[in-house]
Every structure is written in C-alpha cells, then in structure tokens.
Design an enzyme around this catalytic site. Sequence first.
Site, mmCIF file in Angstrom:
data_model
loop_
_atom_site.group_PDB
_atom_site.id
_atom_site.type_symbol
_atom_site.label_atom_id
_atom_site.label_comp_id
_atom_site.label_asym_id
_atom_site.label_seq_id
_atom_site.Cartn_x
_atom_site.Cartn_y
_atom_site.Cartn_z
ATOM 1 N N PHE A 267 -38.694 49.836 -29.458
ATOM 2 C CA PHE A 267 -39.298 50.534 -28.168
ATOM 3 C C PHE A 267 -38.447 51.991 -28.561
ATOM 4 O O PHE A 267 -38.301 52.792 -27.609
ATOM 5 C CB PHE A 267 -38.372 50.127 -27.329
ATOM 6 C CG PHE A 267 -36.827 49.366 -27.309
ATOM 7 C CD1 PHE A 267 -36.147 50.554 -27.365
ATOM 8 C CD2 PHE A 267 -36.586 48.517 -27.259
ATOM 9 C CE1 PHE A 267 -34.273 49.907 -27.852
ATOM 10 C CE2 PHE A 267 -34.797 48.224 -27.708
ATOM 11 C CZ PHE A 267 -33.924 48.791 -27.250
ATOM 12 N N TYR B 236 -28.705 57.374 -28.665
ATOM 13 C CA TYR B 236 -29.249 55.961 -29.128
ATOM 14 C C TYR B 236 -29.408 55.055 -30.838
ATOM 15 O O TYR B 236 -30.036 54.567 -30.885
ATOM 16 C CB TYR B 236 -31.008 55.894 -28.022
ATOM 17 C CG TYR B 236 -30.745 55.966 -26.603
ATOM 18 C CD1 TYR B 236 -29.930 54.653 -26.235
ATOM 19 C CD2 TYR B 236 -31.512 56.779 -26.131
ATOM 20 C CE1 TYR B 236 -29.605 54.579 -24.677
ATOM 21 C CE2 TYR B 236 -31.097 56.405 -24.691
ATOM 22 C CZ TYR B 236 -30.562 55.823 -24.287
ATOM 23 O OH TYR B 236 -30.078 55.413 -21.920
ATOM 24 N N HIS C 13 -28.412 54.749 -16.920
ATOM 25 C CA HIS C 13 -27.705 54.100 -18.467
ATOM 26 C C HIS C 13 -25.995 53.478 -18.449
ATOM 27 O O HIS C 13 -25.715 54.781 -17.639
ATOM 28 C CB HIS C 13 -27.762 54.990 -19.580
ATOM 29 C CG HIS C 13 -26.692 54.460 -20.821
ATOM 30 N ND1 HIS C 13 -26.891 53.942 -22.154
ATOM 31 C CD2 HIS C 13 -25.955 55.294 -21.757
ATOM 32 C CE1 HIS C 13 -26.481 53.859 -22.962
ATOM 33 N NE2 HIS C 13 -25.462 54.600 -22.332
ATOM 34 N N ARG D 197 -21.462 48.270 -15.053
ATOM 35 C CA ARG D 197 -22.379 47.232 -16.195
ATOM 36 C C ARG D 197 -23.477 46.291 -14.806
ATOM 37 O O ARG D 197 -24.092 45.801 -14.560
ATOM 38 C CB ARG D 197 -22.075 46.774 -17.090
ATOM 39 C CG ARG D 197 -21.682 47.541 -18.075
ATOM 40 C CD ARG D 197 -23.195 47.926 -19.429
ATOM 41 N NE ARG D 197 -23.197 47.509 -19.805
ATOM 42 C CZ ARG D 197 -24.754 47.731 -20.675
ATOM 43 N NH1 ARG D 197 -24.968 48.711 -20.853
ATOM 44 N NH2 ARG D 197 -25.502 46.504 -21.454
ATOM 45 N N ARG E 167 -30.305 48.653 -10.564
ATOM 46 C CA ARG E 167 -31.858 48.571 -11.546
ATOM 47 C C ARG E 167 -32.469 47.765 -10.349
ATOM 48 O O ARG E 167 -33.883 48.450 -10.243
ATOM 49 C CB ARG E 167 -31.293 48.369 -12.901
ATOM 50 C CG ARG E 167 -31.108 49.144 -13.580
ATOM 51 C CD ARG E 167 -30.182 48.645 -15.045
ATOM 52 N NE ARG E 167 -30.429 49.422 -15.984
ATOM 53 C CZ ARG E 167 -29.880 49.613 -17.037
ATOM 54 N NH1 ARG E 167 -29.618 48.244 -17.376
ATOM 55 N NH2 ARG E 167 -29.780 50.363 -18.036
ATOM 56 N N THR F 70 -30.666 45.119 -17.640
ATOM 57 C CA THR F 70 -31.391 46.402 -18.415
ATOM 58 C C THR F 70 -33.305 45.665 -18.075
ATOM 59 O O THR F 70 -33.856 46.964 -17.232
ATOM 60 C CB THR F 70 -31.931 45.727 -20.043
ATOM 61 O OG1 THR F 70 -30.550 46.110 -20.570
ATOM 62 C CG2 THR F 70 -32.581 46.930 -20.543
#
Length: 140
Positions: free
Chosen positions: A57, A49, A115, A85, A102, A91
Amino acid sequence: MTTTLAILKPDTISAGHAGKILAHLEAAGFRLRACRFTRLNGLQAEAFYAVHRDRPFFRSLVSFMTSGPVLPMVLEADDAAARLREAIGATDPEEAAHGTVRALYAKSTERNAIHASDSEENAAREIAFFFSEADLLGSE
Ligand code: CMP
C-alpha cells in the site's frame, strides 16, 4: 506527562472534521502543545512513512498523504503515545472500537482520518520530523 505526534490526514481536512477531532481529543484529556497546517510533498511523505516502504500500500499511501493539506500536532498526556492509539482506534475503521476517532470519522483503512505515533520512541522521531525544539518551548 509525555508527548506524541498526531496528523489529521487529507480526508479529515477536506471533510471539515478537523475541529471536531481536535475537540474529541481535548475532551479525552490531550493538551495541544504545537500544530501546523501544511502540505507534504512526495519526498516528505516517503520519508515519514519509510518504515512501510516495502508494503503493497506504500505508493497509494504516499499519493493519499500528498493529495491535500494535513495538520500535524503535538499532543501531551500521561502515557500520551499509548493513550492516543487507544483514543483513535484500529487502523481499519471497521475494527475500531465504538466511539474512537476512526470509528467516528475514518472512511477506509487508508483514508483513516488520523495518524498517531505507535510508541514513545517513534513519537520523538515523528515530532522532530515536523517541529523544532523552539516550537515546543513556552507551550508547557
Ligand atoms: P497510519 O496510522 O498513518 O500508518 C500507516 C498508514 O498506512 C495507515 O495509517 C493507513 O493510512 C495506511 N495503511 C495501513 N495498512 C494499510 C492497508 N492494509 N491498506 C491500505 N493502507 C494501509
């Protein structure tokens, strides 16, 4: 056909949602080309990341991603990165479209179940982070 990387995150594994999410993605047309069950250490999570290193964050994200095992996987489809995606949703699960992974399984913006690489270029880098060429040979 192209490939992309997904990671089922620690919240997914601890909640017992890994099988349901994989079934969801297979039903959406993605084919599994490789997968591993592993636990990231701090250095690995920071490196994966690194693009978020300066975000507020970041420390919390690294802590979450090292809190338990994860399931990285290579998925194949036409235009795999963009389509994955779309299939996983935004997100923030509150903003994720109805029926996306999600919307169905994420608990928060951080603990968001899965992810997915954000472009074909990053998919190549992220696949190479977890898998070797040999892992992918013979799974076509
Ligand atoms: P992911 O798609 O893995 O990419 C980066 C991750 O950082 C993201 O999912 C979330 O887990 C986390 N993330 C992104 N934005 C935020 C935020 N505003 N607050 C907390 N975590 C975030």
